[in-house]
Structure formats: structure tokens, C-alpha cells
Design an enzyme around this catalytic site. Sequence first.
Site, PDB file in Angstrom:
ATOM      1  N   SER A   9       0.735 -10.598   5.136  1.00 37.60           N
ATOM      2  CA  SER A   9       1.412  -9.333   5.418  1.00 37.60           C
ATOM      3  C   SER A   9       0.482  -8.128   5.344  1.00 37.60           C
ATOM      4  O   SER A   9       0.882  -7.058   4.905  1.00 37.60           O
ATOM      5  CB  SER A   9       2.583  -9.147   4.436  1.00 37.60           C
ATOM      6  OG  SER A   9       2.130  -9.129   3.089  1.00 37.60           O
ATOM      7  N   GLY A  10      -0.763  -8.304   5.800  1.00 36.41           N
ATOM      8  CA  GLY A  10      -1.646  -7.167   6.002  1.00 36.41           C
ATOM      9  C   GLY A  10      -1.487  -6.621   7.405  1.00 36.41           C
ATOM     10  O   GLY A  10      -0.503  -6.921   8.099  1.00 36.41           O
ATOM     11  N   LYS A  32       2.457 -14.162   0.024  1.00 38.88           N
ATOM     12  CA  LYS A  32       2.264 -14.731  -1.311  1.00 38.88           C
ATOM     13  C   LYS A  32       2.705 -13.793  -2.421  1.00 38.88           C
ATOM     14  O   LYS A  32       3.156 -14.232  -3.479  1.00 38.88           O
ATOM     15  CB  LYS A  32       0.782 -15.093  -1.465  1.00 38.88           C
ATOM     16  CG  LYS A  32       0.441 -15.746  -2.775  1.00 38.88           C
ATOM     17  CD  LYS A  32      -0.915 -16.430  -2.729  1.00 38.88           C
ATOM     18  CE  LYS A  32      -2.053 -15.490  -2.500  1.00 38.88           C
ATOM     19  NZ  LYS A  32      -3.354 -16.182  -2.622  1.00 38.88           N
ATOM     20  N   GLN A  44     -10.622   1.606   2.198  1.00 40.89           N
ATOM     21  CA  GLN A  44     -10.910   3.032   2.034  1.00 40.89           C
ATOM     22  C   GLN A  44     -11.591   3.641   3.251  1.00 40.89           C
ATOM     23  O   GLN A  44     -11.304   4.760   3.647  1.00 40.89           O
ATOM     24  CB  GLN A  44     -11.842   3.235   0.826  1.00 40.89           C
ATOM     25  CG  GLN A  44     -11.283   2.815  -0.502  1.00 40.89           C
ATOM     26  CD  GLN A  44     -12.329   2.905  -1.600  1.00 40.89           C
ATOM     27  OE1 GLN A  44     -13.521   3.023  -1.330  1.00 40.89           O
ATOM     28  NE2 GLN A  44     -11.884   2.850  -2.835  1.00 40.89           N
ATOM     29  N   GLU A 110     -20.401   6.295   9.521  1.00 38.69           N
ATOM     30  CA  GLU A 110     -20.696   5.264   8.531  1.00 38.69           C
ATOM     31  C   GLU A 110     -21.907   4.462   8.965  1.00 38.69           C
ATOM     32  O   GLU A 110     -22.398   4.587  10.096  1.00 38.69           O
ATOM     33  CB  GLU A 110     -19.475   4.362   8.314  1.00 38.69           C
ATOM     34  CG  GLU A 110     -18.314   5.084   7.655  1.00 38.69           C
ATOM     35  CD  GLU A 110     -17.151   4.172   7.319  1.00 38.69           C
ATOM     36  OE1 GLU A 110     -17.294   2.937   7.466  1.00 38.69           O
ATOM     37  OE2 GLU A 110     -16.103   4.681   6.891  1.00 38.69           O
ATOM     38  N   ASP A 214      -6.505 -18.875   1.379  1.00 37.42           N
ATOM     39  CA  ASP A 214      -5.514 -19.937   1.546  1.00 37.42           C
ATOM     40  C   ASP A 214      -5.434 -20.452   2.984  1.00 37.42           C
ATOM     41  O   ASP A 214      -5.332 -21.659   3.217  1.00 37.42           O
ATOM     42  CB  ASP A 214      -4.128 -19.440   1.115  1.00 37.42           C
ATOM     43  CG  ASP A 214      -4.120 -18.885  -0.300  1.00 37.42           C
ATOM     44  OD1 ASP A 214      -4.951 -19.331  -1.114  1.00 37.42           O
ATOM     45  OD2 ASP A 214      -3.291 -17.998  -0.581  1.00 37.42           O
ATOM     46  N   HIS A 235     -20.473  -5.819  -0.335  1.00 37.45           N
ATOM     47  CA  HIS A 235     -20.528  -4.366  -0.247  1.00 37.45           C
ATOM     48  C   HIS A 235     -21.564  -3.864  -1.246  1.00 37.45           C
ATOM     49  O   HIS A 235     -21.574  -4.294  -2.403  1.00 37.45           O
ATOM     50  CB  HIS A 235     -19.164  -3.750  -0.552  1.00 37.45           C
ATOM     51  CG  HIS A 235     -19.023  -2.358  -0.040  1.00 37.45           C
ATOM     52  ND1 HIS A 235     -19.672  -1.290  -0.614  1.00 37.45           N
ATOM     53  CD2 HIS A 235     -18.332  -1.856   1.014  1.00 37.45           C
ATOM     54  CE1 HIS A 235     -19.371  -0.189   0.050  1.00 37.45           C
ATOM     55  NE2 HIS A 235     -18.563  -0.508   1.049  1.00 37.45           N
ATOM     56  N   ARG A 279     -24.891  -3.057   6.250  1.00 37.59           N
ATOM     57  CA  ARG A 279     -24.512  -3.384   4.878  1.00 37.59           C
ATOM     58  C   ARG A 279     -25.360  -4.492   4.260  1.00 37.59           C
ATOM     59  O   ARG A 279     -25.676  -4.450   3.066  1.00 37.59           O
ATOM     60  CB  ARG A 279     -23.042  -3.794   4.821  1.00 37.59           C
ATOM     61  CG  ARG A 279     -22.105  -2.620   4.808  1.00 37.59           C
ATOM     62  CD  ARG A 279     -20.675  -3.081   4.669  1.00 37.59           C
ATOM     63  NE  ARG A 279     -19.786  -1.923   4.620  1.00 37.59           N
ATOM     64  CZ  ARG A 279     -18.482  -2.005   4.771  1.00 37.59           C
ATOM     65  NH1 ARG A 279     -17.923  -3.160   4.992  1.00 37.59           N
ATOM     66  NH2 ARG A 279     -17.729  -0.932   4.724  1.00 37.59           N
ATOM     67  N   HIS A 340     -17.188  -8.736  -0.412  1.00 37.60           N
ATOM     68  CA  HIS A 340     -16.308  -7.765   0.233  1.00 37.60           C
ATOM     69  C   HIS A 340     -15.560  -8.327   1.429  1.00 37.60           C
ATOM     70  O   HIS A 340     -14.363  -8.115   1.559  1.00 37.60           O
ATOM     71  CB  HIS A 340     -17.142  -6.571   0.668  1.00 37.60           C
ATOM     72  CG  HIS A 340     -16.356  -5.422   1.210  1.00 37.60           C
ATOM     73  ND1 HIS A 340     -15.374  -4.780   0.480  1.00 37.60           N
ATOM     74  CD2 HIS A 340     -16.411  -4.791   2.413  1.00 37.60           C
ATOM     75  CE1 HIS A 340     -14.854  -3.797   1.218  1.00 37.60           C
ATOM     76  NE2 HIS A 340     -15.443  -3.798   2.392  1.00 37.60           N
ATOM     77  N   ARG A 375     -20.708  -7.775   9.443  1.00 44.68           N
ATOM     78  CA  ARG A 375     -19.662  -6.891   9.975  1.00 44.68           C
ATOM     79  C   ARG A 375     -20.115  -5.437   9.990  1.00 44.68           C
ATOM     80  O   ARG A 375     -20.645  -4.917   9.006  1.00 44.68           O
ATOM     81  CB  ARG A 375     -18.392  -7.017   9.128  1.00 44.68           C
ATOM     82  CG  ARG A 375     -17.253  -6.114   9.583  1.00 44.68           C
ATOM     83  CD  ARG A 375     -16.027  -6.336   8.737  1.00 44.68           C
ATOM     84  NE  ARG A 375     -16.178  -5.834   7.388  1.00 44.68           N
ATOM     85  CZ  ARG A 375     -15.755  -4.633   6.976  1.00 44.68           C
ATOM     86  NH1 ARG A 375     -15.184  -3.802   7.834  1.00 44.68           N
ATOM     87  NH2 ARG A 375     -15.897  -4.262   5.731  1.00 44.68           N
ATOM     88  N   LEU A 381     -10.174  -3.323  10.145  1.00 43.55           N
ATOM     89  CA  LEU A 381      -8.808  -2.912  10.472  1.00 43.55           C
ATOM     90  C   LEU A 381      -8.595  -2.924  11.980  1.00 43.55           C
ATOM     91  O   LEU A 381      -7.527  -3.324  12.467  1.00 43.55           O
ATOM     92  CB  LEU A 381      -8.529  -1.516   9.910  1.00 43.55           C
ATOM     93  CG  LEU A 381      -8.448  -1.389   8.388  1.00 43.55           C
ATOM     94  CD1 LEU A 381      -8.338   0.072   7.975  1.00 43.55           C
ATOM     95  CD2 LEU A 381      -7.272  -2.190   7.821  1.00 43.55           C
TER      96      LEU A 381
END
Length: 524
Positions: A9-10, A32, A44, A110, A214, A235, A279, A340, A375, A381
Site C-alpha cells: 500500500s505504498g 502487512k 523526503q 539533487e 516479502d 544512502h 549516491r 536505502h 538509482r 516515487l
Amino acid sequence: MTRVLVVGSGIAGLWTAIRAAEAGCDVTVVTKAALGDGATGWAQGGIAAAMFADDAPARHAADTLAAGAGLGDPEAVRVLTGDGAARIRDLIRFGVSFDRDDSGLSRGLEAAHTRARILHAGGDATGAAIQAALVATVRRRGLRVLEHTTLVDLVVESGRVVGIRAIAAERAGGASPSKSDAVVALRADAVVLATGGTGCLYRHTTNPDVATGDGVAAAARAGAVVADLEFVQFHPTALAIPGTPLISEAVRGDGAVLRDAEGRRFLLEVDPRGELAPRDVVARAVWRRMAEQGGAPVVLDATHLGADRLAGRFPGIDAACRAAGFDWSREPVPVVPAAHYAMGGVATDLDGRTSLPGLWAVGEVARTGVHGANRLASNSLLEGAVFAERAARDLASAAAVPASVPPAGDPTGHAGPDAAARGVSERNSFDAHQPAAAVVDREALQALMWEHVGLERDAAGLAAASARLDAWRAPDVVDRRTAEDRNLLDLARLTVAAALARTASVGAHTRRDAPVPALERQAA
């Protein structure tokens, strides 16, 4: 009507559920924890999209492929960056209020982005704003939701996924301490894995405690192709306190710098881009400098930004620093790397289809190919939104034709070793004629992974980790905790096998016993 189970449920799971329901599917969301829990709400940094006059999807794609160290899938990246602006507009329609300035939508820069294209909501609360908007949409539209229900296994019949086995906790928040929870079977025409990442494999992580991989573990046990599990992004800047809360990439994007124990800014010695290098480069530099100074953390210096700017731009981080006793407007704060993001996962095509008919995967659980070996900041997102949209469109038909995904077994390419996946079930089986193996201990597993399968690896350490993992057995699955521990053991074995198979250093996979790629030497 196509019956669809969305597990997770993200942003990816809720987006898929909403859009599939709009397309006429009968949708059930299985999660879950509570509906609003998960990694999305912790994000963030923001969401990247090329939607400004000085930018273009092709430029965003070039940045994404460069960060992926040559292993990104150009077509998947083209889809990600080309559809980005449309998905941002969808988020606004869902009710996300992105931060604005005098020119309209405000944007930040970024690491490894050549343009300022990062949108934020509530300063450093972008993920929370997106999660809240999607949860509200699901509630408002009356979608069926099963909370506190943990995926145990996929149900496969005649080569097709037809549902899941799950544990439904008898009380909210977890298992009854005195008895097993109820095992339920849920059938569907299509199952969508949106279970998130694998950060809890490691002692230090920025992830919530639900990130136990999972979906990847269950898919591997069912025979689905998994890929790129050796690529784990650490990260570089987690606050060096228990729980290692994240200090967003955006802080460095606004000008904060990293200093060693003697106050020297050291990143420019490693890469001309300094704190805005990819990163994996920054995280390794921090890791190595910490080793040189006896394990002491480095510090992030944002003092020149001032108290008003830090509190206004990063309210959540400001509160976390102050709660830990740091006034980061007046003093640098100690930071360490932490697990991360997982670039690997269940291999999918551009519509989220896996190698198993009836099974889709979206979000961090999926290996779409957009991240390659590393990444690019704030693409996660976006990936969840873009590929969830495509999966939802595909689900309406739920055709039985399997996806075209990479074959397993090529350690020099994207696919993980299929023998390792098959070995997971074999090594978890219990032979009554053999001495009883010790049940896996989660904390010991996390420490083992941190030591031997962390930011830097080598053959000896990986072999030692593999032997130790083989000496453990999975617990009997009776509740959420034991289901998670089995999954973590399976994932650890798969990750170590993938890391052993890839003998060269590339992106986030750094082998101490292999030379650094020429491209990275040139960047440095």
C-alpha cells in the site's frame, strides 16, 4: 470482471489499485501493516520529473542512465522520463499540494541531476503528502482493504499465479503472542506485488520495519525470475543515532557539505562533483573515510544555510536533529551510510508483468530496468507512479500470455542466478535425518549482511556469508515475524549468490577484489 489482489500500500500499490478499479476491476488491497504505513511516507527528497522549460525528458533520461553505470534499460528509462510530467499532473489531481514559489511549482537540485527538476511537498514531507492523498482516494472510493495481513506465499496452479496465502493478524499491530495467527487463502485472476524493498536485510537502514522483501522472496520461491539483487543502494547521509533517520539528498542539493573528523571537506578529492556525485560514489567515500578515522562518523555541515532556511525547507529533518540533541544550524551533525533502496527485484516488462502468468510487480519490489546498477535520486516515487499506471491499464485484460522478461542465469547481465532461487526452497526444507540446524536469528543475519555484503564486498567475505546463511534454517511460519524472517533468509541467500556471480565492480556493487571501472576512475 477481473479480480485483482494488490499486495502492498505504498505509491505503487495504491496507484495500481485506484486505476485498476477505475478500469472496472474488482480490487482488493492487502497490506502487512496499516494502509498508511510503508516506505512511501518516509520519502523526503521528492519526485523528479522533466516538466520545466529548461529541461526535457531526454536530459532526465541521460542523467538516469549515467547514474545507472551503463546497466539501465534505455527503453524503460525512456518510459519513466517521458511519462513523468503526466504522472505529476495526476498526483496534483489526486490532491498532492506540491511546494510553490513565485514562478509556480518550486524545484530543487539533487545529486547527479544536471537540472533542478525535483518537486517537493511540505519541504521534506513529499512521500507523506503523496501517501496521504492516495490513502484518502482509496478510502473515498470504497476499495476493499485487508490491513495487518502478511503475504506468506503465492498460489500457483498449472504454471499460473491464482492467489496468495496470507496471515491475518488476530489483533492490529501484529501477532498474538500466545498462538498462531489465521492463515487465509485469497484467490484472484491477477496478483500485483507492491511490497516494497529489502532494507531490513541490513543492520543500518533508512527503511521502516515493514521492508523485509516479502514480495521478492515469495516470487522467487514460486519460480519467478528475479534480477539485480546485488545492487543495493546505501544512502550516504543517515543521522548517526539509533534508527539512523535519513537526512535527504536535497540538503546537499541546497549546499550542505561533508567533512571528516578533522573538518576537511573530502568529497572533491574523490569526484569533481563533490557532494552531488551519484549516491554510490558518495556513500563509498563516506564509508572509506570512516574506516580511515577508526569508524568515527563523518559530519554533514549545513550551518551556512541558517536556522530559518533549514526549519522552513526541511521541517522533518530539523525536528529529528533537534530531538537527537543537535542544532544543525549551529553545528555539523554526524552521519553514516545506511541501506536505502533495492535496485533489483522481480524482473518485469514495461507493463509490470513478471515471468509468471497472473503475476505483476510494481514499485521497489520490481526490477523494471530503470535504475541499472545505481538509482538516480528522486526517481523511485516516479517509477512507482509511472509503472503502476501502465500495470493498471494492462490488468483490465489480465491476459494469460507471459511477459517477455530476461532469462535467469546470466551473472554478467541483469538476471539473477536461477539456481540460487531454486536453492532457496531446498535449503529451507528440514531433513529429519540430519542434525537440527539453528533457526535464523534476524539480528545476526543483519550484522552478517552489513559486514560482508554491504558497501564493499569480496569473494572471501561473500563465501563466508554464504556458508553462514546455509547453516541456518527458516522458522516455521506462524505469524508476521516468522514470515518475515523466512523471507529475509531467502533474500540474503539470493543477494549473496548474485554478488558472488558478479565478479566486477559496477555501480552500487563494489568488489574490493575487482578493479574500479574506468568510467568511475575518470569521474574521480
